[in-house]
Write an enzyme that holds these catalytic residues in place. Sequence first.
Site, PDB file in Angstrom:
ATOM      1  N   HIS A   1      60.015  72.686  30.306  1.00  0.00           N
ATOM      2  CA  HIS A   1      61.290  72.711  29.598  1.00  0.00           C
ATOM      3  C   HIS A   1      62.347  73.344  30.494  1.00  0.00           C
ATOM      4  CE1 HIS A   1      59.652  76.741  29.095  1.00  0.00           C
ATOM      5  NE2 HIS A   1      60.870  77.173  28.818  1.00  0.00           N
TER       6      HIS A   1
ATOM      7  N   HIS B   1      60.690  74.345  34.078  1.00  0.00           N
ATOM      8  CA  HIS B   1      59.572  75.237  34.381  1.00  0.00           C
ATOM      9  C   HIS B   1      58.523  75.170  33.270  1.00  0.00           C
ATOM     10  CE1 HIS B   1      62.628  77.458  32.142  1.00  0.00           C
ATOM     11  NE2 HIS B   1      61.681  78.289  31.708  1.00  0.00           N
TER      12      HIS B   1
ATOM     13  N   ARG C   1      48.366  87.217  30.609  1.00  0.00           N
ATOM     14  CA  ARG C   1      49.708  87.253  31.201  1.00  0.00           C
ATOM     15  C   ARG C   1      50.685  87.710  30.125  1.00  0.00           C
ATOM     16  NH1 ARG C   1      53.306  85.008  35.140  1.00  0.00           N
ATOM     17  NH2 ARG C   1      55.291  84.356  34.210  1.00  0.00           N
TER      18      ARG C   1
END
Length: 332
Positions: free
Chosen positions: A204, A261, A271
């Site tokens: 997106h 990205h 993460r």
Amino acid sequence: MVVLSQLALEPFSVIKTCKPIGLFSEIPVIDLTDPHAKTLIIKACEEFGFFKLVNHGVPMEVMTKLEALATNFFNLPQPEKDKAGPPNPFGYGNKKIGPNGDVGWVEYLLLNTNPQISSQKTSIFQENPQIFRSAVEDYILAVKRMAFEVLELMADGLEIESRNVFSRLLRDDKSDSCFRLNHYPPCSELQALSGGNLIGFGEHTDPQIISVLRSNNTSGLQICLKEGTWVSVPPDQTSFFINVGDALQVMTNGRFRSVKHRVLADPLKPRISMIFFGGPPLSEKIAPLPSLMAEREGSLYKEFTWFEYKRSAYKSRLADYRLGLFEKTAGQ
């Protein structure tokens, strides 16, 4: 050990590649204290729409404190986390990204950064919500200052007379900015089943003016280069990564590039990413700045308000080309 069936994979997207995607060794690194920073920022925004920022002035302890508190929240039992959801749009969300069918291997907290607008759900994040809220406020205050400086350096580099032409939109009391904490849990069993990389957050572009990202030291972020190649961005928990958003692409009449990205989940390590999205007031009109258009150069985009664009983006899927609806056609 948790046994997962193929059925568990069905909602999620998987990337399978014949060869590993390489690390992005050409990422622009901008030192905010460099006297040439404004020139380097312009070059990075034109070429990639993305750069890494060092010597940014945000204290490391401000970053690590919020990361630790976010980790504590995401480690809570699921029923406790669910009390802060579902997002409407602010609050806790899990796997579902937006209202239009996008899913990812992610859970998140979406928070409003405008103190004039409060969400009741943001008051129940932990046993002592004030500690969490204070850490968020300290982080956002420091990141906002840095974002203002970056945007003013952009204006300087573009030789715009009013160096606050971008930053004033984020400084405005009615700025429609927001803050997102993303957690991508390890997914070894699912990755083993799929034989590929599980998508944590699908491809997106960000619709706002600018995005400021900081993550822990777990990899996963990838950006798409102009020729369509995906490259992995090495993590750096001491630095920030700056994304050009759709609104800034329009304001520069396409001179800056809104970067596409995505994030892939790691099979073994969690993460945590923290993203400040700098948006203008809802009533702000977005259009190319006349001072950035050469003589006889036409506007590539129709004028629209941020509310109109945000509403359109909210109705789209992640990978949709949102700016397409606002581009001018021949003769317009």
